[in-house]
Scaffold this active site. Structure first.
Site, PDB file in Angstrom:
ATOM      1  CD  GLN A  60      44.859  44.436  40.787  1.00 23.33           C
ATOM      2  OE1 GLN A  60      44.220  44.561  39.975  1.00 23.33           O
ATOM      3  NE2 GLN A  60      45.451  44.268  41.126  1.00 23.33           N
ATOM      4  NE  ARG A  80      37.261  41.847  37.796  1.00 23.94           N
ATOM      5  CZ  ARG A  80      37.242  40.853  37.568  1.00 23.94           C
ATOM      6  NH1 ARG A  80      36.683  40.446  36.465  1.00 23.94           N
ATOM      7  NH2 ARG A  80      37.619  39.999  38.455  1.00 23.94           N
ATOM      8  CB  SER A  81      34.093  45.821  43.407  1.00 25.93           C
ATOM      9  OG  SER A  81      34.330  44.174  42.972  1.00 25.93           O
ATOM     10  CB  CYS A 107      35.211  41.543  40.666  1.00 28.32           C
ATOM     11  SG  CYS A 107      35.917  43.116  41.912  1.00 28.32           S
ATOM     12  CG  ASP A 117      41.391  39.785  37.533  1.00 26.36           C
ATOM     13  OD1 ASP A 117      41.273  38.712  38.103  1.00 26.36           O
ATOM     14  OD2 ASP A 117      40.662  41.170  38.092  1.00 26.36           O
TER      15      ASP A 117
HETATM   16  C1  LIG Z   1      46.689  39.523  43.430  1.00 24.58           C
HETATM   17  C2  LIG Z   1      45.085  40.010  43.858  1.00 24.58           C
HETATM   18  C3  LIG Z   1      43.836  40.224  42.892  1.00 24.58           C
HETATM   19  C4  LIG Z   1      43.555  39.336  42.128  1.00 24.58           C
HETATM   20  C5  LIG Z   1      42.185  40.205  41.086  1.00 24.58           C
HETATM   21  C6  LIG Z   1      41.716  41.535  40.798  1.00 24.58           C
HETATM   22  N1  LIG Z   1      41.321  41.793  40.016  1.00 24.58           N
HETATM   23  S1  LIG Z   1      39.677  42.542  41.022  1.00 24.58           S
HETATM   24  O1  LIG Z   1      39.424  43.098  42.130  1.00 24.58           O
HETATM   25  O2  LIG Z   1      39.282  43.190  39.703  1.00 24.58           O
HETATM   26  O3  LIG Z   1      38.762  40.887  40.414  1.00 24.58           O
HETATM   27  C7  LIG Z   1      42.017  42.147  42.100  1.00 24.58           C
HETATM   28  C8  LIG Z   1      43.913  41.770  42.736  1.00 24.58           C
END
Ligand SMILES: CCc1ccc(NS(=O)(=O)O)cc1
Length: 300
Positions: free
Chosen positions: A275, A237-238, A231, A197
């Site tokens: 992200q 990741r998505s 994800c 993550d």
């Molecule tokens: C803070 C909220 C958050 C948690 C996890 C992730 N990572 S993810 O989108 O790759 O699952 C993105 C954002």
């Protein structure tokens, strides 16, 4: 710098990545910063309703009203059409994907209702259920021992499961128990297990191989039914995976690669898609890997 499209031709791509990476990725950082506010003025009123609050894994990752996936309401009750999931454009259609958060115990039934109602041919899972002792996604499918489980009137049976180095491919049969006479459906489940993550996989080759297996098993469909990609939050990741799939299908067209424009377009539909800056750069490294290997490879 403005613009929503920053195309780069394949012949210039390696040099482009070299320039963007110079001085500790200085130009990558500038470009990624230009994406920061894209889409953020759009509303998330449904996601914010009190009745829907517990359906969101993260309070800051909510679907925009205009692109959220709506479940068929139950008895016109408030909130029964809600799931934390958004339609995302792909290479083949404007709603080729559904980016969704990893189901919670309380939203697992909603997830399968979405898969059934949207007639999804496949689900791509990009997170382990538990990572470093933290719950990232509730296991929403039956494992070998149970084989069949029922969620919201939908019986899900695991027909087969094949384990590879970095991912698992499963095939589920879905039978709607209260729609007598409706034929059962097959849904493919492609589960990548090596993506930490907030980070990126160790090597581009692993994810590129997974993306190729995905397209072998789920070729672009004429029916244009969406593939679910999730994800944990359904954004980092998505978003990275969806961008890579789109770019790999661009290669045979000789069209330029517009990674900035692809991420810009995804962020108009769902917050924080791709992200981190590291994920944004990783997309470039995956594409470089494919292009470098292309001379002794056909297709993508
Ligand atoms: C803070 C909220 C958050 C948690 C996890 C992730 N990572 S993810 O989108 O790759 O699952 C993105 C954002």
């Amino acid at each position: 710098m403005g613009s929503i499209s920053r195309p780069v031709h394949a012949t210039d791509f390696a040099e482009h990545v070299r320039l963007m990476s110079a001085d500790s990725d200085f130009r990558f950082s500038e470009e990624y910063e230009d994406l920061k506010q894209v889409g953020r003025s759009q509303t998330c009123i449904s996601a914010d309703l009190p009745v829907n609050r517990a359906k969101n894994r993260f309070t800051n990752i909510l679907p925009y009203d205009h692109s959220r996936v709506k479940l068929v309401p139950v008895d016109d009750e408030d909130g029964t059409d809600y799931i934390n999931a958004s339609y995302i454009p792909g290479f083949n259609s404007p709603r080729e994907f559904i980016a969704a958060q990893g189901p919670l115990p309380s939203t697992r039934d909603h997830f399968w209702r979405m898969v059934w109602e949207q007639q999804c041919p496949a689900v791509v899972a990009l997170t382990k259920c538990v990572e470093k002792g933290r719950d990232k996604c509730h296991q929403y499918w039956p494992d070998r021992s149970e084989l069949s489980l029922t969620y919201a009137d939908i019986e899900v049976t695991m027909m087969n499961e094949t384990t590879y180095d970095e991912f698992v491919v499963r095939e589920f049969r879905l039978t709607h128990l209260s729609e007598a006479g409706t034929p059962s459906r097959t849904v493919k489940h492609l589960h990548y297990m090596s993506w930490p993550d907030f980070g990126v996989p160790e090597k581009a080759s692993g994810l590129v191989h997974f993306a190729r297996v995905f397209r072998q098993k789920v070729p672009p469909s004429k029916t244009c039914k969406p593939t679910v990609v999730h994800c944990s939050a359904g954004v980092g990741r998505s978003g990275t995976f969806i961008a890579l799939d789109r770019l790999m299908q661009t290669i045979p067209t000789a069209e330029p690669f517009d990674i900035f424009g692809i991420v810009y377009g995804m962020r108009k539909e769902r917050v924080c898609m791709v992200q981190t800056e590291q994920q944004y750069i990783f997309i470039h490294h995956c594409l470089l890997y494919v292009l470098e290997g292309r001379e002794n490879d056909t297709g993508y």
